[in-house]
Design a protein around this motif. Sequence first.
Motif, PDB file in Angstrom:
ATOM      1  N   UNK A  11     -32.115  60.865 -51.439  1.00  0.00           N
ATOM      2  CA  UNK A  11     -32.180  59.867 -50.363  1.00  0.00           C
ATOM      3  C   UNK A  11     -31.653  60.448 -49.061  1.00  0.00           C
ATOM      4  N   UNK A  12     -30.617  61.303 -49.134  1.00  0.00           N
ATOM      5  CA  UNK A  12     -30.122  61.961 -47.922  1.00  0.00           C
ATOM      6  C   UNK A  12     -31.167  62.903 -47.351  1.00  0.00           C
ATOM      7  N   UNK A  13     -31.931  63.539 -48.228  1.00  0.00           N
ATOM      8  CA  UNK A  13     -32.970  64.448 -47.764  1.00  0.00           C
ATOM      9  C   UNK A  13     -34.132  63.681 -47.141  1.00  0.00           C
ATOM     10  N   UNK A  14     -34.392  62.464 -47.660  1.00  0.00           N
ATOM     11  CA  UNK A  14     -35.403  61.600 -47.024  1.00  0.00           C
ATOM     12  C   UNK A  14     -35.011  61.300 -45.582  1.00  0.00           C
ATOM     13  N   UNK A  15     -33.724  61.025 -45.360  1.00  0.00           N
ATOM     14  CA  UNK A  15     -33.249  60.761 -43.998  1.00  0.00           C
ATOM     15  C   UNK A  15     -33.437  61.987 -43.111  1.00  0.00           C
ATOM     16  N   UNK A  16     -33.203  63.170 -43.686  1.00  0.00           N
ATOM     17  CA  UNK A  16     -33.401  64.398 -42.916  1.00  0.00           C
ATOM     18  C   UNK A  16     -34.863  64.566 -42.523  1.00  0.00           C
ATOM     19  N   UNK A  17     -35.763  64.276 -43.450  1.00  0.00           N
ATOM     20  CA  UNK A  17     -37.196  64.402 -43.144  1.00  0.00           C
ATOM     21  C   UNK A  17     -37.626  63.404 -42.079  1.00  0.00           C
ATOM     22  N   UNK A  18     -37.000  62.220 -42.058  1.00  0.00           N
ATOM     23  CA  UNK A  18     -37.299  61.262 -40.992  1.00  0.00           C
ATOM     24  C   UNK A  18     -36.872  61.836 -39.633  1.00  0.00           C
ATOM     25  N   UNK A  19     -35.720  62.498 -39.599  1.00  0.00           N
ATOM     26  CA  UNK A  19     -35.289  63.147 -38.358  1.00  0.00           C
ATOM     27  C   UNK A  19     -36.244  64.266 -37.974  1.00  0.00           C
ATOM     28  N   UNK A  20     -36.722  65.005 -38.981  1.00  0.00           N
ATOM     29  CA  UNK A  20     -37.703  66.062 -38.721  1.00  0.00           C
ATOM     30  C   UNK A  20     -38.958  65.482 -38.075  1.00  0.00           C
ATOM     31  N   UNK A  21     -39.402  64.341 -38.584  1.00  0.00           N
ATOM     32  CA  UNK A  21     -40.577  63.694 -37.995  1.00  0.00           C
ATOM     33  C   UNK A  21     -40.354  63.384 -36.521  1.00  0.00           C
ATOM     34  N   UNK A  22     -39.143  62.935 -36.192  1.00  0.00           N
ATOM     35  CA  UNK A  22     -38.828  62.656 -34.795  1.00  0.00           C
ATOM     36  C   UNK A  22     -38.829  63.909 -33.941  1.00  0.00           C
ATOM     37  N   UNK A  23     -38.304  65.007 -34.480  1.00  0.00           N
ATOM     38  CA  UNK A  23     -38.297  66.271 -33.745  1.00  0.00           C
ATOM     39  C   UNK A  23     -39.724  66.773 -33.513  1.00  0.00           C
ATOM     40  N   UNK A  24     -40.552  66.677 -34.552  1.00  0.00           N
ATOM     41  CA  UNK A  24     -41.940  67.128 -34.424  1.00  0.00           C
ATOM     42  C   UNK A  24     -42.691  66.266 -33.408  1.00  0.00           C
ATOM     43  N   UNK A  25     -42.450  64.961 -33.443  1.00  0.00           N
ATOM     44  CA  UNK A  25     -43.089  64.066 -32.477  1.00  0.00           C
ATOM     45  C   UNK A  25     -42.726  64.453 -31.050  1.00  0.00           C
ATOM     46  N   UNK A  26     -41.463  64.775 -30.841  1.00  0.00           N
ATOM     47  CA  UNK A  26     -41.031  65.129 -29.488  1.00  0.00           C
ATOM     48  C   UNK A  26     -41.678  66.427 -29.023  1.00  0.00           C
ATOM     49  N   UNK A  27     -41.712  67.423 -29.904  1.00  0.00           N
ATOM     50  CA  UNK A  27     -42.355  68.687 -29.532  1.00  0.00           C
ATOM     51  C   UNK A  27     -43.837  68.469 -29.263  1.00  0.00           C
ATOM     52  N   UNK A  28     -44.494  67.673 -30.120  1.00  0.00           N
ATOM     53  CA  UNK A  28     -45.925  67.405 -29.933  1.00  0.00           C
ATOM     54  C   UNK A  28     -46.184  66.757 -28.577  1.00  0.00           C
ATOM     55  N   UNK A  29     -45.349  65.790 -28.225  1.00  0.00           N
ATOM     56  CA  UNK A  29     -45.549  65.088 -26.947  1.00  0.00           C
ATOM     57  C   UNK A  29     -45.325  66.022 -25.769  1.00  0.00           C
ATOM     58  N   UNK A  30     -44.281  66.872 -25.857  1.00  0.00           N
ATOM     59  CA  UNK A  30     -44.026  67.808 -24.745  1.00  0.00           C
ATOM     60  C   UNK A  30     -45.192  68.779 -24.591  1.00  0.00           C
ATOM     61  N   UNK A  31     -45.714  69.288 -25.704  1.00  0.00           N
ATOM     62  CA  UNK A  31     -46.836  70.216 -25.630  1.00  0.00           C
ATOM     63  C   UNK A  31     -48.087  69.522 -25.106  1.00  0.00           C
ATOM     64  N   UNK A  32     -48.297  68.289 -25.528  1.00  0.00           N
ATOM     65  CA  UNK A  32     -49.472  67.531 -25.075  1.00  0.00           C
ATOM     66  C   UNK A  32     -49.358  67.203 -23.584  1.00  0.00           C
TER      67      UNK A  32
END
Length: 372
Positions: A83-104
């Motif tokens: 469950x702690x790792x699920x929370x980490x993956x949710x944070x990863x999703x947020x990081x990827x979203x931010x990078x995607x938006x900056x690149x776009x």
Amino acid sequence: MALLIQGSRRWLSGLARKPGVLSATWLADQRGYAAAAAQVAPSPVYTEPPPRPKAGPLPLTEQQVKQYFEKGFLICPSFLDVAQLDDCLKSVEGLVQHVAKRLYDTGRIKDMCESAPVSQRLWLIEKQYKGASVLIHKAGILPEAFQRVWENEKLLDAVSQFIGNDIAGHPVWNLRSKTPHTEQATVPWHQDNAYLDPSCEKTLQVTAWIPLVDANHVNGCIQVLRGGHTSGVTARHTCCAGDTWYVQCDMADMEQTLGVGGEDVVTCEMPRGGVLFMNNAIPHRSTENLSENIRWSLDLRWQDPAKPHGFHNLKDTVAMRQSGNPSYKTDWTEFAGMDRTKLQMKGDATNEVGLALRSLQSLIISYPNSIV
């Protein structure tokens, strides 16, 4: 992206040319190094367990602690709550979203791939913009979910069995986005001490490598050279491996200097929830991701706060346990907000490196508080 990679390479090469920085091995004569290394007395910090830290149950058996000090690593297949790792993956999703938006937003990609799962999205972005995974790796801001894992009580109890009751988080931590068939995600043979100031070579630094997904020989896992830590010596490393910023050590040098070779290689396949414990002197590498999905992982480090951490005075440790204060709680306020890439821009980096990093700083260090 080439500027960021070149900047990191030049920063490491610049450190390598400075006396007393990265490792004394950078300055050693290649022909005479092995003989000099053989005369160095072994450091007991890598081979001798400390006294039992406290009464009561502890997560590791005496045999597991013994293996860690004798072999230089320990695999614990089922250690953390997923469950702690699920929370980490949710944070990863947020990081990827931010990078995607900056690149776009800056015209570097045409598709943000928003419908793709976390196992695919960054790779799809990487196909449009080579080096997107490096932007995640170089971000340097510590999300709260990662903090919770780092201060996990079971992990800290295990670390106390290696270094005692005074525990600090080391300045160096990493989120690894091992995208398939990507050179910058495949780390060559090295010892962690080769990246640090030689002042820390008698400091035991405990690393926990934590896969956020199952890690195996197909999607890329860690390999170690069993027993390569026992001398406490840092073998000769060169910089840089291929088109990356990684230092590397040849097997021939490790055979000559550390007394280990191909027959000592251990492939550390691990399920999600497992932890691989290592020290800072064990030679290790990560293998290539040959799958069609991203292999996400964290590596976190701890040490005695009273000992040198070797991170070139760029960032200090963060206290996590204090033997004189059993109720102590980690204060992440300063540590979690300090971006090491930004610190490198201000610290030992040359002007050329600083310019390379600054050219992409809007992409790599502008993470909003909502995802950290």
